[in-house]
Scaffold this motif. Sequence first.
Motif, PDB file in Angstrom:
ATOM      1  N   GLN A  93     -26.282 -15.367  84.043  1.00 45.40           N
ATOM      2  CA  GLN A  93     -26.419 -13.915  84.190  1.00 45.40           C
ATOM      3  C   GLN A  93     -25.077 -13.193  84.073  1.00 45.40           C
ATOM      4  O   GLN A  93     -25.053 -11.972  83.940  1.00 45.40           O
ATOM      5  CB  GLN A  93     -27.054 -13.587  85.545  1.00 45.40           C
ATOM      6  CG  GLN A  93     -28.481 -14.045  85.665  1.00 45.40           C
ATOM      7  CD  GLN A  93     -29.024 -13.841  87.056  1.00 45.40           C
ATOM      8  OE1 GLN A  93     -28.611 -14.517  88.001  1.00 45.40           O
ATOM      9  NE2 GLN A  93     -29.931 -12.901  87.184  1.00 45.40           N
ATOM     10  N   MET A  94     -24.000 -13.943  84.144  1.00 47.52           N
ATOM     11  CA  MET A  94     -22.674 -13.336  84.072  1.00 47.52           C
ATOM     12  C   MET A  94     -22.290 -13.114  82.614  1.00 47.52           C
ATOM     13  O   MET A  94     -22.577 -13.952  81.758  1.00 47.52           O
ATOM     14  CB  MET A  94     -21.637 -14.248  84.744  1.00 47.52           C
ATOM     15  CG  MET A  94     -21.943 -14.563  86.192  1.00 47.52           C
ATOM     16  SD  MET A  94     -22.098 -13.133  87.273  1.00 47.52           S
ATOM     17  CE  MET A  94     -20.449 -12.494  87.228  1.00 47.52           C
TER      18      MET A  94
ATOM     19  N   PHE B  14     -16.859 -14.459  90.508  1.00 45.04           N
ATOM     20  CA  PHE B  14     -17.882 -13.748  91.290  1.00 45.04           C
ATOM     21  C   PHE B  14     -18.100 -14.446  92.635  1.00 45.04           C
ATOM     22  O   PHE B  14     -18.142 -13.791  93.682  1.00 45.04           O
ATOM     23  CB  PHE B  14     -19.178 -13.706  90.475  1.00 45.04           C
ATOM     24  CG  PHE B  14     -20.358 -13.191  91.234  1.00 45.04           C
ATOM     25  CD1 PHE B  14     -20.561 -11.832  91.403  1.00 45.04           C
ATOM     26  CD2 PHE B  14     -21.284 -14.071  91.773  1.00 45.04           C
ATOM     27  CE1 PHE B  14     -21.665 -11.356  92.110  1.00 45.04           C
ATOM     28  CE2 PHE B  14     -22.389 -13.611  92.476  1.00 45.04           C
ATOM     29  CZ  PHE B  14     -22.568 -12.247  92.645  1.00 45.04           C
ATOM     30  N   LYS B  15     -18.233 -15.776  92.612  1.00 42.35           N
ATOM     31  CA  LYS B  15     -18.452 -16.521  93.853  1.00 42.35           C
ATOM     32  C   LYS B  15     -17.283 -16.348  94.815  1.00 42.35           C
ATOM     33  O   LYS B  15     -17.496 -16.229  96.025  1.00 42.35           O
ATOM     34  CB  LYS B  15     -18.673 -18.008  93.566  1.00 42.35           C
ATOM     35  CG  LYS B  15     -20.000 -18.310  92.931  1.00 42.35           C
ATOM     36  CD  LYS B  15     -20.338 -19.785  92.897  1.00 42.35           C
ATOM     37  CE  LYS B  15     -19.221 -20.684  92.500  1.00 42.35           C
ATOM     38  NZ  LYS B  15     -19.614 -22.093  92.372  1.00 42.35           N
TER      39      LYS B  15
ATOM     40  N   TYR C 170     -18.521 -16.501  86.673  1.00 42.04           N
ATOM     41  CA  TYR C 170     -19.324 -16.880  87.845  1.00 42.04           C
ATOM     42  C   TYR C 170     -18.429 -17.408  88.969  1.00 42.04           C
ATOM     43  O   TYR C 170     -18.627 -17.079  90.142  1.00 42.04           O
ATOM     44  CB  TYR C 170     -20.378 -17.907  87.450  1.00 42.04           C
ATOM     45  CG  TYR C 170     -21.317 -18.258  88.572  1.00 42.04           C
ATOM     46  CD1 TYR C 170     -22.195 -17.311  89.092  1.00 42.04           C
ATOM     47  CD2 TYR C 170     -21.340 -19.530  89.119  1.00 42.04           C
ATOM     48  CE1 TYR C 170     -23.063 -17.623  90.126  1.00 42.04           C
ATOM     49  CE2 TYR C 170     -22.207 -19.864  90.149  1.00 42.04           C
ATOM     50  CZ  TYR C 170     -23.061 -18.905  90.651  1.00 42.04           C
ATOM     51  OH  TYR C 170     -23.920 -19.221  91.679  1.00 42.04           O
TER      52      TYR C 170
ATOM     53  N   VAL D 200     -27.581 -15.034  92.171  1.00 40.82           N
ATOM     54  CA  VAL D 200     -27.028 -14.847  90.822  1.00 40.82           C
ATOM     55  C   VAL D 200     -26.742 -16.214  90.213  1.00 40.82           C
ATOM     56  O   VAL D 200     -26.184 -17.093  90.852  1.00 40.82           O
ATOM     57  CB  VAL D 200     -25.738 -13.997  90.881  1.00 40.82           C
ATOM     58  CG1 VAL D 200     -25.108 -13.884  89.512  1.00 40.82           C
ATOM     59  CG2 VAL D 200     -26.049 -12.620  91.446  1.00 40.82           C
ATOM     60  N   LYS D 201     -27.115 -16.371  88.959  1.00 41.32           N
ATOM     61  CA  LYS D 201     -26.903 -17.614  88.227  1.00 41.32           C
ATOM     62  C   LYS D 201     -25.795 -17.416  87.194  1.00 41.32           C
ATOM     63  O   LYS D 201     -25.586 -16.308  86.691  1.00 41.32           O
ATOM     64  CB  LYS D 201     -28.190 -18.042  87.510  1.00 41.32           C
ATOM     65  CG  LYS D 201     -29.381 -18.178  88.439  1.00 41.32           C
ATOM     66  CD  LYS D 201     -29.152 -19.286  89.443  1.00 41.32           C
ATOM     67  CE  LYS D 201     -30.331 -19.405  90.393  1.00 41.32           C
ATOM     68  NZ  LYS D 201     -29.930 -19.651  91.749  1.00 41.32           N
ATOM     69  N   PRO D 202     -25.093 -18.495  86.837  1.00 43.42           N
ATOM     70  CA  PRO D 202     -23.992 -18.366  85.871  1.00 43.42           C
ATOM     71  C   PRO D 202     -24.400 -17.717  84.550  1.00 43.42           C
ATOM     72  O   PRO D 202     -23.642 -16.931  83.980  1.00 43.42           O
ATOM     73  CB  PRO D 202     -23.546 -19.812  85.647  1.00 43.42           C
ATOM     74  CG  PRO D 202     -23.946 -20.531  86.885  1.00 43.42           C
ATOM     75  CD  PRO D 202     -25.210 -19.847  87.356  1.00 43.42           C
TER      76      PRO D 202
ATOM     77  N   ARG E  69     -18.678 -17.366  80.748  1.00 41.25           N
ATOM     78  CA  ARG E  69     -19.675 -17.097  81.793  1.00 41.25           C
ATOM     79  C   ARG E  69     -19.375 -17.920  83.051  1.00 41.25           C
ATOM     80  O   ARG E  69     -19.471 -17.415  84.163  1.00 41.25           O
ATOM     81  CB  ARG E  69     -21.081 -17.438  81.288  1.00 41.25           C
ATOM     82  CG  ARG E  69     -21.577 -16.513  80.223  1.00 41.25           C
ATOM     83  CD  ARG E  69     -22.980 -16.939  79.756  1.00 41.25           C
ATOM     84  NE  ARG E  69     -23.355 -16.255  78.544  1.00 41.25           N
ATOM     85  CZ  ARG E  69     -23.874 -15.034  78.508  1.00 41.25           C
ATOM     86  NH1 ARG E  69     -24.076 -14.375  79.615  1.00 41.25           N
ATOM     87  NH2 ARG E  69     -24.194 -14.477  77.358  1.00 41.25           N
ATOM     88  N   ASP E  70     -19.017 -19.178  82.863  1.00 41.46           N
ATOM     89  CA  ASP E  70     -18.724 -20.038  84.017  1.00 41.46           C
ATOM     90  C   ASP E  70     -17.493 -19.543  84.772  1.00 41.46           C
ATOM     91  O   ASP E  70     -17.476 -19.560  86.008  1.00 41.46           O
ATOM     92  CB  ASP E  70     -18.529 -21.483  83.570  1.00 41.46           C
ATOM     93  CG  ASP E  70     -19.825 -22.151  83.143  1.00 41.46           C
ATOM     94  OD1 ASP E  70     -20.906 -21.682  83.561  1.00 41.46           O
ATOM     95  OD2 ASP E  70     -19.763 -23.145  82.405  1.00 41.46           O
TER      96      ASP E  70
ATOM     97  N   VAL F  18     -24.595 -14.477  96.325  1.00 40.99           N
ATOM     98  CA  VAL F  18     -24.106 -15.537  95.432  1.00 40.99           C
ATOM     99  C   VAL F  18     -25.253 -16.448  95.022  1.00 40.99           C
ATOM    100  O   VAL F  18     -25.381 -16.820  93.847  1.00 40.99           O
ATOM    101  CB  VAL F  18     -22.974 -16.337  96.104  1.00 40.99           C
ATOM    102  CG1 VAL F  18     -22.626 -17.579  95.290  1.00 40.99           C
ATOM    103  CG2 VAL F  18     -21.743 -15.454  96.295  1.00 40.99           C
TER     104      VAL F  18
END
Length: 98
Positions: free
Chosen positions: A52-53, A34-35, A31, A48-50, A27-28, A45
């Motif tokens: 959620q990935m 994604f960022k 994220y 969205v929280k880590p 997930r990290d 950005v």
Amino acid sequence: MTDQQRLDLHDALRSDPLVRSVTFQSRDEAYARFKEMYRNSPDLVHAVKPEQMPESFQVTLTRAKDYSELVANFHDRDGVDQVLGGPCPARSDSGEGE
């Protein structure tokens, strides 16, 4: 996905002759990617929280034409929510499309 499901799925993917390579993305890591992808959209950005990935496996097939078979083999395994992707166009330089 439980830790055991993750290990079992990773082992199954690595041992499948259809699979050339497999990489797990936490997930990290998702994220961070994604960022980077949306670095020019700071409001998105920030929203969205880590957690959620999704965590995921990125798989490269030995032959692109085997995508449907891979999906059939793995879509209903424990820990698999969905299989995303699709057949890649044939690449004459690597033989993947053959």
